[in-house]
Enzyme design. Structure first.
Site, PDB file in Angstrom:
ATOM      1  N   SER A  37      99.895  -1.959   4.270  1.00  0.00           N
ATOM      2  CA  SER A  37      99.466  -2.554   2.991  1.00  0.00           C
ATOM      3  C   SER A  37      98.008  -2.211   2.763  1.00  0.00           C
ATOM      4  CB  SER A  37      99.629  -4.075   3.029  1.00  0.00           C
ATOM      5  OG  SER A  37      99.025  -4.680   1.893  1.00  0.00           O
ATOM      6  N   TYR A  74      99.096 -12.265   7.205  1.00  0.00           N
ATOM      7  CA  TYR A  74      99.637 -11.010   6.677  1.00  0.00           C
ATOM      8  C   TYR A  74      98.605  -9.889   6.805  1.00  0.00           C
ATOM      9  CZ  TYR A  74     101.900  -7.781   3.407  1.00  0.00           C
ATOM     10  OH  TYR A  74     102.495  -6.686   2.844  1.00  0.00           O
ATOM     11  N   SER A  94      98.168  -8.786  10.410  1.00  0.00           N
ATOM     12  CA  SER A  94      99.332  -8.054  10.917  1.00  0.00           C
ATOM     13  C   SER A  94      99.359  -6.625  10.413  1.00  0.00           C
ATOM     14  CB  SER A  94     100.634  -8.779  10.540  1.00  0.00           C
ATOM     15  OG  SER A  94     100.914  -8.674   9.149  1.00  0.00           O
ATOM     16  N   LYS A  95      98.984  -6.412   9.150  1.00  0.00           N
ATOM     17  CA  LYS A  95      99.015  -5.066   8.581  1.00  0.00           C
ATOM     18  C   LYS A  95      97.847  -4.228   9.095  1.00  0.00           C
ATOM     19  CE  LYS A  95     102.767  -5.456   6.194  1.00  0.00           C
ATOM     20  NZ  LYS A  95     103.980  -4.691   6.581  1.00  0.00           N
ATOM     21  N   ILE A 106     103.520  -3.954  -5.579  1.00  0.00           N
ATOM     22  CA  ILE A 106     104.853  -3.361  -5.695  1.00  0.00           C
ATOM     23  C   ILE A 106     105.854  -4.479  -6.015  1.00  0.00           C
ATOM     24  CG2 ILE A 106     106.648  -1.997  -4.569  1.00  0.00           C
ATOM     25  CD1 ILE A 106     104.089  -0.423  -4.813  1.00  0.00           C
ATOM     26  N   THR A 157     109.088  -6.061  -5.504  1.00  0.00           N
ATOM     27  CA  THR A 157     110.187  -6.083  -4.532  1.00  0.00           C
ATOM     28  C   THR A 157     110.781  -7.485  -4.493  1.00  0.00           C
ATOM     29  OG1 THR A 157     108.880  -6.831  -2.631  1.00  0.00           O
ATOM     30  CG2 THR A 157     108.858  -4.454  -3.113  1.00  0.00           C
TER      31      THR A 157
END
Length: 255
Positions: free
Chosen positions: A140, A159, A162-163, A192, A194
Site C-alpha cells: 500500500s 495496517y 503491516s504494509k 482502490i 474493492t
C-alpha cells in the site's frame, strides 16, 4: 489475447475477491495454472475453470498454508509465480497505537505480514525447482508514506505498520534470492474500490474527497492493480527486483 503465462504455475492468496480475484482471473486468462487461496468461499468467477484450483484456508495457520504448496508440488512439481494479495484492515477499530487494542494489531500483522512470510517460506523450495520465479506482494502507499489525511482523519497504525513491514520484507527477499533468479517486488495501491473498502465508498462525500486528493481525479479498480502485478510477474520485468510500484493515480508524486 496474449498467452505469456502458458505453462506457468501461480499461487495467489486473497483470491476470493477484490484485487486477489482480479489477479487470479487475469493470470488464468493469460494461460497460467492458478492455485487460489482465501478464507472466503470460492468465487463464481473461478468455479469450473480447468486451470484453477481454489483452496479455502487461513493464512494464520501454517499447516493450511503448507498443505496448498504440497498440493502444488504433487500436481506440477514446481511453482513459478507467487502473489501475496491477502490483506485486511479494521477500518473502524484500527487507529492510533495509543488506542487500538492488541487484538487488532495481532490480527492485522498476522494476516498482512506474517501470512506473507508463511507463504514465502513454503513456496521457496518449489520456485527453486522451477529454476527461479517471481514474487509480487500487494502492499500500500501507506507502507511508503503516512496516511495522507493522518492529521485530519487519523491513522491506521496496525495496517500501516503491516504494509511497511511487507515492503521491507520484499526488499530483503529480492536481495537474498537474486542469484537464484527469484525476483521480489511490491505493488502499492492508493485509493482502490474493492469489497474491503466498500463501506468507505458508500459515502459520496468520502468518495469525492478521495477523488479530489488523487491527481488523476479518479479512484482505481482491482484491474489497475492486477495489470501492474502481471507486468512484474512477467518476463518483461526480468531485470526488475526489489522495487515498490505505486498504483495510486499520482498520489505519491505530490507528497
Amino acid at each position: 489475447m496474449s498467452r505469456e503465462f502458458d505453462g506457468k504455475v501461480a499461487f495467489v492468496s486473497g483470491a476470493g475477491g477484490g484485487i486477489g480475484l482480479a489477479i487470479a482471473s487475469d493470470l488464468l486468462e493469460h494461460g497460467a495454472y492458478v492455485f487460489a487461496f482465501d478464507l472466503k468461499a470460492e468465487p463464481d468467477a473461478l468455479q469450473g475453470h480447468p486451470r484453477a484450483r481454489f483452496v479455502q484456508g487461513d493464512l494464520r495457520d501454517s499447516a493450511q498454508v503448507q498443505s496448498i504448496f504440497d498440493a502444488i508440488d504433487k500436481a506440477h512439481n514446481k511453482l513459478d509465480l507467487v502473489v501475496n494479495a491477502a490483506g485486511l484492515c479494521f477500518f473502524e477499530r484500527d487507529g492510533s497505537v495509543e488506542k487500538a487494542d492488541d487484538a487488532v494489531f495481532a490480527a492485522t500483522i498476522d494476516v498482512n505480514l506474517t501470512g506473507a512470510i508463511r507463504v514465502v517460506r513454503a513456496s521457496l523450495p518449489l520456485l527453486r525447482k522451477a529454476g527461479g520465479g517471481a514474487f509480487v506482494h500487494i502492499a500500500s502507499v501507506v507502507g511508503l508514506r503516512n496516511m495522507e489525511n493522518i492529521i485530519d482523519g487519523g491513522p491506521a497504525d496496525a495496517y500501516q505498520i503491516s504494509k511497511a513491514g511487507l515492503i521491507s520484507f520484499s526488499r530483503s527477499i529480492a536481495m537474498q534470492y537474486a542469484r537464484e533468479k527469484i525476483r521480489s517486488n511490491t505493488v502499492c495501491p492508493g485509493s482502490i474500490s474493492t469489497p474491503m473498502t466498500a463501506d468507505i465508498y458508500v459515502d459520496p462525500r468520502r468518495t469525492a474527497a478521495m477523488e479530489a486528493r488523487t491527481p488523476l481525479g479518479i479512484i482505481g479498480l482491482p484491474a489497475d492493480v492486477s495489470a501492474a502485478t502481471l507486468f512484474l510477474l512477467s518476463e518483461k520485468a526480468r531485470f526488475i527486483t526489489g522495487i515498490d510500484l505505486p498504483v495510486d493515480g499520482g498520489l505519491l508524486a505530490k507528497l
